[in-house]
Design an enzyme around this catalytic site. Sequence first.
Site, mmCIF file in Angstrom:
data_model
loop_
_atom_site.group_PDB
_atom_site.id
_atom_site.type_symbol
_atom_site.label_atom_id
_atom_site.label_comp_id
_atom_site.label_asym_id
_atom_site.label_seq_id
_atom_site.Cartn_x
_atom_site.Cartn_y
_atom_site.Cartn_z
ATOM 1 N N ASP A 81 0.848 -1.196 0.000
ATOM 2 C CA ASP A 81 0.000 0.000 0.000
ATOM 3 C C ASP A 81 0.882 1.244 0.000
ATOM 4 O OD1 ASP A 81 -2.270 -1.499 0.166
ATOM 5 O OD2 ASP A 81 -2.881 -0.810 2.161
ATOM 6 N N LYS A 128 -8.131 0.620 -5.285
ATOM 7 C CA LYS A 128 -9.314 0.048 -4.633
ATOM 8 C C LYS A 128 -10.588 0.758 -5.064
ATOM 9 C CE LYS A 128 -7.026 -1.238 -0.261
ATOM 10 N NZ LYS A 128 -7.020 -2.713 -0.266
ATOM 11 N N GLY A 160 -5.277 -2.800 8.671
ATOM 12 C CA GLY A 160 -4.972 -1.641 9.499
ATOM 13 C C GLY A 160 -4.784 -1.951 10.972
ATOM 14 N N ARG A 215 -6.849 -20.400 6.982
ATOM 15 C CA ARG A 215 -7.111 -21.751 7.503
ATOM 16 C C ARG A 215 -8.538 -22.189 7.201
ATOM 17 N NH1 ARG A 215 -3.296 -24.362 10.227
ATOM 18 N NH2 ARG A 215 -1.728 -23.228 11.427
ATOM 19 N N GLY A 254 -3.281 -7.234 8.139
ATOM 20 C CA GLY A 254 -2.622 -7.364 9.448
ATOM 21 C C GLY A 254 -1.192 -7.869 9.402
ATOM 22 N N SER A 260 -0.770 -1.191 5.956
ATOM 23 C CA SER A 260 -0.229 -0.208 6.886
ATOM 24 C C SER A 260 1.107 -0.659 7.480
ATOM 25 C CB SER A 260 -1.240 0.008 8.012
ATOM 26 O OG SER A 260 -2.553 0.037 7.487
#
EC number: 4.3.3.6
Lengths: 281, 318
Positions: B38, B95, B167, B179, B238, B260
């Site tokens: 990003d 996006k 984020g 998973r 994440g 991020s």
Amino acid sequence: MTEQSRLVTVGVLALQGAFSEHLQLLRLAGVSLPIDDSDKITWSFTEVRTEEELSQCDALIIPGGESTTMSLVAERSGLLEPLRDFVKASRKPTWGTCAGLILLAESANRTKRGGQELVGGLDVRVNRNHFGRQVESFEADLDLPFLETLNDSSITREHVKPFHSVFIRAPVVEKILQPQQGIQDEEASVPETIIAPSKVAKINIHDSSIEKGVEVMARLPGEAVALSNKDITARATGDEGNIVAVRQGNVFATSFHPELTGDARIHTWWLDQVLKAIERS
Amino acid sequence: MATGLPTTNGHHPNGDDSNNFAVKAGLARMLKGGVIMDVVNAEQARVAEEAGAVAVMALERVPADIRANGGVARMSDPALIREIMDAVTIPVMAKARIGHFVECQILEALGVDYIDESEVLTPADHAHHVAKHGYKVPFVCGCRDLGEALRRIEEGAAMIRTKGEAGTGDVVEAVRHERAVRAEIERAAEILEEDGKANDATETSLRTMAKSMRVSYELLRQTAELKRLPVVNFAAGGIATPADAALMMQLGCDGVFVGSGIFKSGDAAKRAKAIVQAVTHYQDPKVLAEVSTGLGDAMVGINCESMKPGEKLAVRGW
């Protein structure tokens, strides 16, 4: 005692990109390759991420992917100089597709700001992302006469069939250069063009085909490309069409992706070339 | 990394190749084993390119800021996207809001290389995603489970990513989603293999499963036979460290999005390079140890366990 089987190891550079697709087609090609003494060859197809893995290889494929990423990761993984040794000093059979063609060129333009590292080996200038962005990516059927040289009659007939090719943000060979022992110094003075560093072939390797220069192996017929950018169209669709496959000595390169087709004919042809090169050495 | 995608399945499951699906899914294949970062301006895009990113995602705000600022998050200003496209030679993604097909038309007109129909932006349609087959530009979409992934593929997505929880800098949700997808593929594959070959009972079980997922039997069956998603599958949401990236690769992802995690950390350039190396050498703990060393502060992050349900972005999408 049974006859000795010869192990031939073919690596696929696995730093980034479509390496698993090449390995799948190599496995297909390894089985179908029509050679008289096929029982004496044991193929090993393997991913290459380190200098040690490269040192096991008799031949190498540099796959499609992002050429800037591959050259940066190769540099940081200590693979750039070993790759140059493999291609240009040891002169082992090497095939590059798309990003691989860019890395194997002695000269390239439209690279990122500040340029990028090239491996070199092919005396050509490559125009990166020649056709433009992703929306200009396309598929086309190519005539590949070199596939007819495979010396097995049972599949020769099939070779007449055009090769369905996928071009993704593809480069083309913009100019064939005069073969040079050292760097392409004329190219160094062309604006916004980068060149590969010199690497001299080992003395015991004599391959006159390198001095003979670059062979054009395939062109993309001009009318096959429908471009949205009219500025590029004018230049790109000359009568002869763009050069999309070349060979010089031990190095072969295509600007398209045979690994996205399920058609293993080019892989079969190239493995045959690899065996011939090994026999010569 | 995941089991290899067969070389020839880059086609629409219904056999419709008129919209260049092989070319659209093909670009995703070229991104495999890479990191998509990003970026919010040309300068960050250059940092990403020099670090070895395979593509950049052009945004006005990274997810951590979207989360902090609140309000409606929309497609970025075309001027910003153009500036980033001019700054780098690697593919540029952008996006669009879920269901906002006009934002997608605009992004296609700008010439971006991939559209992310993303839950990180505020959804524009409460029930429908964009019908993606008609576009020349390929789409990537997020998923939390197999049904969601296959619904997006049926709509025309040429690439899938986990949603994770964007984020936060907390990888737990990305792991949960990856998973979940794998467990459901395994379950489908087991149904197929129970009797060794297709019979009425197998077909009935698989059809029931497909129905509960609101996907076609044919696509679920293809997925079960491949034992993986039929398109390239990245991790996202994440990921903040080289170890996080390698974790997702070892779990079977084909590559990694980092949002991020890079430009909200202490030394962005160094962390970006480290994550690129980690994705290539994800199976080599020695390299991972080396590249994880001395990276400075990771993004502070938010623990997903402590979030209220309304704060999670991953629940957006249908």
